[in-house]
Design a protein around this motif. Structure first.
Motif, short mmCIF file in Angstrom:
data_model
loop_
_atom_site.label_atom_id
_atom_site.label_comp_id
_atom_site.label_asym_id
_atom_site.label_seq_id
_atom_site.Cartn_x
_atom_site.Cartn_y
_atom_site.Cartn_z
N ALA A 16 7.88 -16.52 63.63
CA ALA A 16 8.57 -17.78 63.95
C ALA A 16 9.49 -17.63 65.15
O ALA A 16 9.76 -18.60 65.86
N GLU A 19 8.68 -19.09 68.57
CA GLU A 19 8.89 -20.50 68.90
C GLU A 19 9.93 -20.65 70.02
O GLU A 19 9.93 -21.65 70.75
N ASP A 37 11.03 -25.00 71.81
CA ASP A 37 10.70 -25.64 70.53
C ASP A 37 11.74 -25.34 69.45
O ASP A 37 12.04 -26.20 68.62
N ALA A 38 12.26 -24.12 69.44
CA ALA A 38 13.24 -23.75 68.40
C ALA A 38 14.52 -24.56 68.58
O ALA A 38 15.12 -25.03 67.61
N ASP A 72 7.02 -27.93 64.58
CA ASP A 72 6.42 -27.49 65.84
C ASP A 72 6.08 -26.01 65.87
O ASP A 72 5.68 -25.49 66.92
N ILE A 73 6.19 -25.33 64.73
CA ILE A 73 5.92 -23.88 64.72
C ILE A 73 4.46 -23.61 65.10
O ILE A 73 4.14 -22.56 65.65
N GLU A 75 2.96 -24.71 67.48
CA GLU A 75 2.82 -24.64 68.94
C GLU A 75 2.91 -23.21 69.45
O GLU A 75 2.62 -22.95 70.62
N ILE A 76 3.24 -22.25 68.58
CA ILE A 76 3.16 -20.83 68.94
C ILE A 76 1.73 -20.52 69.37
O ILE A 76 1.50 -19.79 70.33
#
Length: 199
Positions: A16, A19, A37-38, A72-73, A75-76
């Motif tokens: 995570a 991100e 994102d994070a 949105d995780i 999106e990694i």
């Protein structure tokens, strides 16, 4: 302690962290750089808590905050899809579903299922929690854009119809914030930050 279970949880937690490397089109306050994102997820989660009184209906605040933190995780793997890129949006769901299976699959089985279920609930946008989380997902970049003198709207030559279409789901979670959103859009059209394509 179940060491195998703990190892899986740590593997997900470290995954995570990636991100933080996924950059969005939206810039942080002051337009110094793009947000990641994070940062977007953290900001959304805080907004869910602070603005909960404007929700259309009562909702589980902790659940909505968790939706914000994981939405949105994917999106990694899948990358960020710009809100106004119609070609990329066409393949977004398929890429994100594959990513959800891999990334949440790092967790112990029941946590994997819980996270995938929460991710799908957010995407389907049917529950009070998902609706308010979506409202904040829309509102967060809007207020940053407004505070940054419409920098991202101007850079991408965004039209009013595009912003309205993107933002109109906000009303499902908060009619009050949707009314404020419409006012902000009109003000930014007036300032020339958003192209007026009303006919």
């Amino acid at each position: 302690m179940d060491r195998e279970r703990f190892a899986k949880q740590l593997a997900f937690i470290l995954e995570a962290d990636k991100e933080k490397e996924i950059y969005r089109q939206t810039h942080i306050l002051g337009y110094k750089r793009q947000e990641n994102d994070a940062e977007h997820a953290w900001h959304m989660a805080m907004m869910i808590y602070l603005l909960k009184e404007y929700a259309n209906e009562p909702f589980d605040v902790a659940k909505a905050m968790m939706m914000a933190l994981i939405h949105d995780i994917v999106e990694i793997d899948a990358g960020d899809t710009y809100a106004y890129d119609t070609a990329a949006l066409a393949t977004q769901a398929e890429k994100e579903e594959r990513a959800a299976k891999r990334i949440f699959g790092l967790l112990p089985d029941e946590q994997k299922e819980e996270m995938i279920s929460l991710f799908h609930e957010f995407e389907e946008n049917q529950t009070p929690e998902a609706k308010f989380a979506h409202a904040m997902d829309n509102f967060q970049p809007l207020i940053l854009n407004e505070a940054n003198d419409g920098g991202d709207w101007r850079a991408h030559r965004v039209k009013k119809s595009q912003v309205v279409k993107r933002q109109e789901r906000t009303a499902l979670g908060s009619k009050e914030i949707w009314e404020y959103t419409k006012k902000l859009i009109d003000e930014n059209v007036g300032k020339g930050h958003i192209i007026n394509d009303d006919n």
